[in-house]
Design a protein around this motif. Structure first.
Motif, mmCIF file in Angstrom:
data_model
loop_
_atom_site.group_PDB
_atom_site.id
_atom_site.type_symbol
_atom_site.label_atom_id
_atom_site.label_comp_id
_atom_site.label_asym_id
_atom_site.label_seq_id
_atom_site.Cartn_x
_atom_site.Cartn_y
_atom_site.Cartn_z
ATOM 1 N N ILE A 189 6.815 -0.646 1.226
ATOM 2 C CA ILE A 189 5.208 -0.087 1.360
ATOM 3 C C ILE A 189 4.674 -0.921 0.425
ATOM 4 O O ILE A 189 5.004 -1.549 -0.694
ATOM 5 C CB ILE A 189 5.222 1.368 0.872
ATOM 6 C CG1 ILE A 189 3.578 1.620 0.765
ATOM 7 C CG2 ILE A 189 5.778 1.614 -0.553
ATOM 8 C CD1 ILE A 189 3.328 3.236 0.593
ATOM 9 N N ARG A 190 3.441 -1.583 1.021
ATOM 10 C CA ARG A 190 2.609 -2.804 0.264
ATOM 11 C C ARG A 190 1.187 -2.443 0.569
ATOM 12 O O ARG A 190 0.742 -1.539 1.586
ATOM 13 C CB ARG A 190 2.939 -4.170 0.789
ATOM 14 C CG ARG A 190 4.399 -4.749 0.444
ATOM 15 C CD ARG A 190 4.635 -5.834 1.363
ATOM 16 N NE ARG A 190 4.886 -5.766 2.779
ATOM 17 C CZ ARG A 190 4.758 -6.550 3.777
ATOM 18 N NH1 ARG A 190 4.442 -7.819 3.175
ATOM 19 N NH2 ARG A 190 4.647 -6.371 4.940
ATOM 20 N N ILE B 66 0.633 -0.985 4.117
ATOM 21 C CA ILE B 66 1.512 -1.462 5.219
ATOM 22 C C ILE B 66 2.848 -0.957 4.900
ATOM 23 O O ILE B 66 3.435 -1.037 3.948
ATOM 24 C CB ILE B 66 1.649 -3.010 5.189
ATOM 25 C CG1 ILE B 66 0.271 -3.345 5.679
ATOM 26 C CG2 ILE B 66 2.496 -3.535 6.434
ATOM 27 C CD1 ILE B 66 0.256 -5.116 5.306
ATOM 28 N N ILE B 67 3.345 -0.077 5.879
ATOM 29 C CA ILE B 67 4.948 0.638 5.601
ATOM 30 C C ILE B 67 5.700 -0.090 6.499
ATOM 31 O O ILE B 67 5.251 0.013 7.866
ATOM 32 C CB ILE B 67 4.753 2.148 5.790
ATOM 33 C CG1 ILE B 67 3.741 2.657 4.738
ATOM 34 C CG2 ILE B 67 6.013 2.764 5.824
ATOM 35 C CD1 ILE B 67 3.490 4.251 5.028
ATOM 36 N N GLY B 68 6.703 -0.725 6.067
ATOM 37 C CA GLY B 68 7.831 -1.341 6.984
ATOM 38 C C GLY B 68 8.912 -0.458 7.052
ATOM 39 O O GLY B 68 9.512 0.009 6.016
ATOM 40 N N MET B 69 9.366 -0.181 8.194
ATOM 41 C CA MET B 69 10.527 0.555 8.749
ATOM 42 C C MET B 69 11.496 -0.655 9.197
ATOM 43 O O MET B 69 11.502 -0.667 10.354
ATOM 44 C CB MET B 69 10.486 1.676 9.535
ATOM 45 C CG MET B 69 9.609 2.807 8.808
ATOM 46 S SD MET B 69 10.229 3.563 7.384
ATOM 47 C CE MET B 69 8.773 4.564 7.159
ATOM 48 N N ASP B 70 12.356 -0.845 8.322
ATOM 49 C CA ASP B 70 13.471 -2.227 9.092
ATOM 50 C C ASP B 70 12.220 -3.273 9.381
ATOM 51 O O ASP B 70 11.512 -3.686 8.528
ATOM 52 C CB ASP B 70 14.366 -1.737 10.167
ATOM 53 C CG ASP B 70 15.356 -0.624 9.446
ATOM 54 O OD1 ASP B 70 15.871 -0.886 8.122
ATOM 55 O OD2 ASP B 70 15.877 -0.006 10.127
ATOM 56 N N GLY C 283 1.265 -3.128 -8.797
ATOM 57 C CA GLY C 283 1.723 -4.495 -7.878
ATOM 58 C C GLY C 283 1.527 -4.598 -6.574
ATOM 59 O O GLY C 283 0.618 -3.994 -6.020
ATOM 60 N N ASP C 284 2.334 -5.356 -6.047
ATOM 61 C CA ASP C 284 2.088 -5.500 -4.396
ATOM 62 C C ASP C 284 2.882 -4.302 -3.795
ATOM 63 O O ASP C 284 2.363 -4.386 -2.646
ATOM 64 C CB ASP C 284 2.585 -7.016 -3.946
ATOM 65 C CG ASP C 284 1.909 -8.184 -4.513
ATOM 66 O OD1 ASP C 284 0.765 -7.838 -5.082
ATOM 67 O OD2 ASP C 284 2.490 -9.259 -4.536
ATOM 68 N N GLY C 285 3.862 -3.635 -4.347
ATOM 69 C CA GLY C 285 4.531 -2.555 -3.457
ATOM 70 C C GLY C 285 5.797 -2.519 -3.969
ATOM 71 O O GLY C 285 6.567 -3.099 -4.941
ATOM 72 N N MET C 286 6.797 -1.986 -3.244
ATOM 73 C CA MET C 286 7.893 -1.505 -3.404
ATOM 74 C C MET C 286 8.948 -1.605 -2.250
ATOM 75 O O MET C 286 8.450 -1.442 -0.977
ATOM 76 C CB MET C 286 8.295 -0.235 -4.002
ATOM 77 C CG MET C 286 8.013 -0.118 -5.549
ATOM 78 S SD MET C 286 8.690 1.328 -6.286
ATOM 79 C CE MET C 286 8.438 0.906 -8.060
ATOM 80 N N ILE C 287 10.299 -1.992 -2.253
ATOM 81 C CA ILE C 287 11.316 -2.081 -0.973
ATOM 82 C C ILE C 287 12.417 -1.104 -1.644
ATOM 83 O O ILE C 287 12.907 -0.894 -3.085
ATOM 84 C CB ILE C 287 12.028 -3.281 -0.988
ATOM 85 C CG1 ILE C 287 10.698 -4.218 -0.757
ATOM 86 C CG2 ILE C 287 13.060 -3.355 -0.095
ATOM 87 C CD1 ILE C 287 11.513 -5.752 -1.151
ATOM 88 N N VAL C 288 12.635 0.112 -0.563
ATOM 89 C CA VAL C 288 13.710 1.051 -0.960
ATOM 90 C C VAL C 288 14.721 0.488 0.086
ATOM 91 O O VAL C 288 14.791 0.977 1.261
ATOM 92 C CB VAL C 288 13.359 2.357 -0.847
ATOM 93 C CG1 VAL C 288 14.410 3.569 -1.251
ATOM 94 C CG2 VAL C 288 12.090 2.574 -1.786
ATOM 95 N N ALA C 289 15.926 0.254 -0.163
ATOM 96 C CA ALA C 289 16.837 -0.243 0.563
ATOM 97 C C ALA C 289 18.226 0.508 0.793
ATOM 98 O O ALA C 289 18.616 1.216 -0.296
ATOM 99 C CB ALA C 289 17.210 -1.911 0.280
ATOM 100 N N THR C 290 19.053 0.375 1.568
ATOM 101 C CA THR C 290 20.322 0.933 1.910
ATOM 102 C C THR C 290 21.262 -0.135 1.410
ATOM 103 O O THR C 290 20.757 -1.349 1.028
ATOM 104 C CB THR C 290 20.812 1.048 3.486
ATOM 105 O OG1 THR C 290 20.731 0.187 3.970
ATOM 106 C CG2 THR C 290 19.795 2.095 3.947
ATOM 107 N N PRO C 291 22.528 0.147 1.282
ATOM 108 C CA PRO C 291 23.519 -0.891 0.474
ATOM 109 C C PRO C 291 23.641 -2.093 1.704
ATOM 110 O O PRO C 291 23.388 -3.279 1.271
ATOM 111 C CB PRO C 291 24.692 -0.063 0.698
ATOM 112 C CG PRO C 291 24.358 1.406 0.215
ATOM 113 C CD PRO C 291 22.808 1.538 1.093
#
Length: 269
Positions: free
Chosen positions: A130-131, A225-229, A154-162
């Motif tokens: 999300i940015r 801006i929400i990125g899904m993969d 800040g600019d945003g965050m990334i939430v990631a799987t392994p």
């Protein structure tokens, strides 16, 4: 749905060159006792042809099915095969021999579920990001379960799987995580840290039993801006996103001698 796993659906970009490359694969599959179907809903094996991006699209566009197997076939040079594609389109004999000699196994990859404003839910195999959609500091309150952990600027965050830890997450200095660990990783994008504002300033890893909640400040953040993969969602006026590790998994076919850490070594070292 057939009881035997022999109904194949090929997912690929229908350009002229790739169509010609796929034809021998379809013929080989039929000669080997598989049934090639034209609708992914009738398949119990879904084969992606292309690169890791194609694999992500295959999983997303077929609904993150947990009742079938996914397999990736790369069209890239062997040294750039990626993390989801264990097979190569120019070496179909290796593919067949691996299956006959039981050199393949099923690996279960965890996925995350992101719920926006308690309504729409989305799955991600790599990451949810999300940015800000405008040139302005993005402000979010970060909750771990019900604990207010920090206020992020800040600019945003990334939430990631392994498995997603080696992608966008790694490019912002997040940790590479073994996919056998059921967890999610949270990484910051250009956070503000000074005498006035403070965040953790590093990635952190949450147990798969935790819930991460991002509550978005309404000031200037109407167009995130929400990125899904590798897809972007166009949703306005979001108040919060809840992210958890899903009970659902993606089952993939991979070579026994091509583990996650062998791929990490080959790709980065």
């Amino acid at each position: 749905m057939p009881e035997r796993r022999n109904h194949l659906y090929f997912f690929y970009k229908h350009d002229e060159q790739l169509i010609e490359q796929v034809k021998p694969l379809m013929e080989l599959a039929q000669q080997s006792g598989f049934v090639v179907v034209g609708d992914y809903r009738n398949a119990n094996i879904i084969v992606s042809i292309g690169d890791d991006g194609s694999f992500l699209q295959a999983v997303r566009q077929t609904g993150f099915r947990n009742d079938c197997l996914y397999a990736g076939i790369s069209t890239l040079p062997s040294h750039a095969r990626g993390f989801y594609c264990d097979f190569h389109i120019d070496d179909v004999n290796h593919m067949v021999q691996s299956m006959k000699n039981e050199q393949i196994e099923v690996r279960r990859y965890p996925i995350i579920q992101a719920t926006i404003d308690d309504t729409a839910s989305f799955f991600c195999l790599n990451e949810c990001s999300i940015r800000s959609g405008i040139i302005k500091t993005f402000v979010m309150d970060v909750f771990i379960d019900d604990l207010h952990f920090e206020t992020f600027r800040g600019d945003g965050m990334i939430v990631a799987t392994p498995t997603g830890s080696t992608a966008y997450n790694k490019s912002v200095n997040g940790a590479v995580v073994d996919p056998l660990l059921p967890c999610i990783q949270v990484s910051e994008l250009a956070s503000l840290n000074n005498n006035r504002y403070r965040t953790l300033g590093s990635s952190f890893i949450l147990s798969g039993e935790r819930k991460l909640t991002l509550k978005i400040s309404p000031e200037g953040n109407h167009y995130p801006i929400i990125g899904m993969d590798n897809e972007a969602l166009s949703i306005q006026h979001i108040e919060k996103i809840d992210i958890v590790l899903s009970d659902r998994v993606i089952k993939t076919v991979r070579l026994k001698d091509n583990s996650f850490w062998e791929k990490v070594k080959r790709t980065f070292l």
